[in-house]
Design an enzyme around this catalytic site. Sequence first.
Site, mmCIF file in Angstrom:
data_model
loop_
_atom_site.group_PDB
_atom_site.id
_atom_site.type_symbol
_atom_site.label_atom_id
_atom_site.label_comp_id
_atom_site.label_asym_id
_atom_site.label_seq_id
_atom_site.Cartn_x
_atom_site.Cartn_y
_atom_site.Cartn_z
ATOM 1 N N ARG A 1 0.848 -1.225 0.000
ATOM 2 C CA ARG A 1 0.000 0.000 0.000
ATOM 3 C C ARG A 1 0.871 1.259 0.000
ATOM 4 N NH1 ARG A 1 -4.816 0.663 -1.479
ATOM 5 N NH2 ARG A 1 -5.571 -1.037 -0.158
ATOM 6 N N HIS B 1 -0.019 3.663 -10.344
ATOM 7 C CA HIS B 1 -0.912 4.075 -9.248
ATOM 8 C C HIS B 1 -0.126 4.847 -8.174
ATOM 9 C CE1 HIS B 1 -3.969 3.777 -6.150
ATOM 10 N NE2 HIS B 1 -4.763 3.100 -6.944
ATOM 11 N N GLU C 1 -2.615 9.277 -10.909
ATOM 12 C CA GLU C 1 -2.140 8.038 -11.552
ATOM 13 C C GLU C 1 -2.231 8.116 -13.085
ATOM 14 O OE1 GLU C 1 -4.851 5.143 -9.916
ATOM 15 O OE2 GLU C 1 -5.034 6.350 -8.102
HETATM 16 O O1 TA6 Z 1 -7.090 4.340 -8.296
HETATM 17 C C1 TA6 Z 1 -8.224 4.479 -7.494
HETATM 18 C C2 TA6 Z 1 -8.730 3.096 -7.101
HETATM 19 O O2 TA6 Z 1 -9.222 2.404 -8.227
HETATM 20 C C3 TA6 Z 1 -9.812 3.276 -6.031
HETATM 21 O O3 TA6 Z 1 -11.097 2.949 -6.531
HETATM 22 C C4 TA6 Z 1 -9.343 2.347 -4.901
HETATM 23 O O4 TA6 Z 1 -9.890 1.054 -5.058
HETATM 24 C C5 TA6 Z 1 -7.825 2.390 -5.114
HETATM 25 O O5 TA6 Z 1 -7.681 2.307 -6.523
HETATM 26 C C6 TA6 Z 1 -7.038 1.362 -4.342
HETATM 27 O O6 TA6 Z 1 -7.211 0.096 -4.898
HETATM 28 P P1 TA6 Z 1 -6.420 -1.139 -4.202
HETATM 29 O O7 TA6 Z 1 -6.812 -2.349 -4.995
HETATM 30 O O8 TA6 Z 1 -4.952 -0.840 -4.277
HETATM 31 O O9 TA6 Z 1 -6.890 -1.172 -2.759
#
Ligand code: TA6
Length: 332
Positions: free
Chosen positions: A85, A186, A290
């Site tokens: 994370r 991301h 992102e």
């Molecule tokens: O990039 C935004 C997103 O798609 C949110 O909807 C949220 O789910 C975030 O990614 C985090 O996703 P993850 O699978 O890393 O918990």
Amino acid sequence: MASPAPAGAASAAASPSPPVQLPSPFAELVKGPSGLEKIVLRGARNCCAEIYLYGGQVTSWKNDNGEELLFLSSKAIFKPPKAIRGGIPVCFPQFGTHGNLEQHGFARNRFWTIDNNPPPLPVSPAIKAFVDLILKPSEEDLKIWPHSFEFRLRVALGPSGDLSLTSRIRNTNTDGRPFSYTFAYHTYFSVSDISEVRVEGLETMDYLDNLKAKERFTEQGDAIVFESEVDKVYLAAPSKIAIIDHEKKRTFVVTKEGLPDAVVWNPWDKKAKAMQDFGDAEYKSMLCVEPAAVERPITLKPGEEWKGRLVLSAVPSSYCSGQLDPLKVLQG
Ligand code: TA6
């Protein structure tokens, strides 16, 4: 061949591994706190970055003052198959949940390997601190996404401390089949206080609002500010986006190539509490911007290669009488 690590792989990874010859004297391979291996890149002026082989994921980018510029949750779980994370998870071959794979695909949940003999990548000779990683599908991966590919990722530190990620994805199918995928870097930025942050460069852009059944809207504000959860996919976004941290007087400049869209996400308080690997109050000190290819999947025929590049820099933001002048960095 990279393959999904069995649960508990972290402990397996804790066993000593022979040192790996890295492509440059500016990069070394070490073991992280969880036993997972990571590469430490040391660039000019003490700038540095860290990249875990697990996920091919950048988890740290520090400036010449040793300040951490990326957000990494204090509750991040360094235990496959959970994604780490924070930093810059690589979302491939699927961004989000539209598709039959797990959210954000599987590249961030696989062990990448160091590519000591990558095809030449034209870069400035000034860039000396870099590492090349490669991911290829395992037999297991081919069962869930029946396509052969070579995904090469170069992470580099530029002479002024900028961080670049260059992805090259090649279709290596031998059955003549093309494949399509969506993609995102991301990126989690560390910010002083989300309520003091503005994003410039996306005004007047259309976006899909993930909080409103992906309905399409047009951004009205003259800058994006944050007062609640945001989860928007800006479409055909400009190649440069500025994230201005008022308190730190710092502007992050996000430059993207080959990635038409840009996702902006802050979970805010409720979603923060719902994530086990994210501190309840950590939404205040992070923002995801992102660079992505979401609205129009990328399609490659066998033998074709796609390149997607992200360059991050952090520059002082000069303010005069409260007026922001990030346009300088957007037009620079
Ligand atoms: O990039 C935004 C997103 O798609 C949110 O909807 C949220 O789910 C975030 O990614 C985090 O996703 P993850 O699978 O890393 O918990």
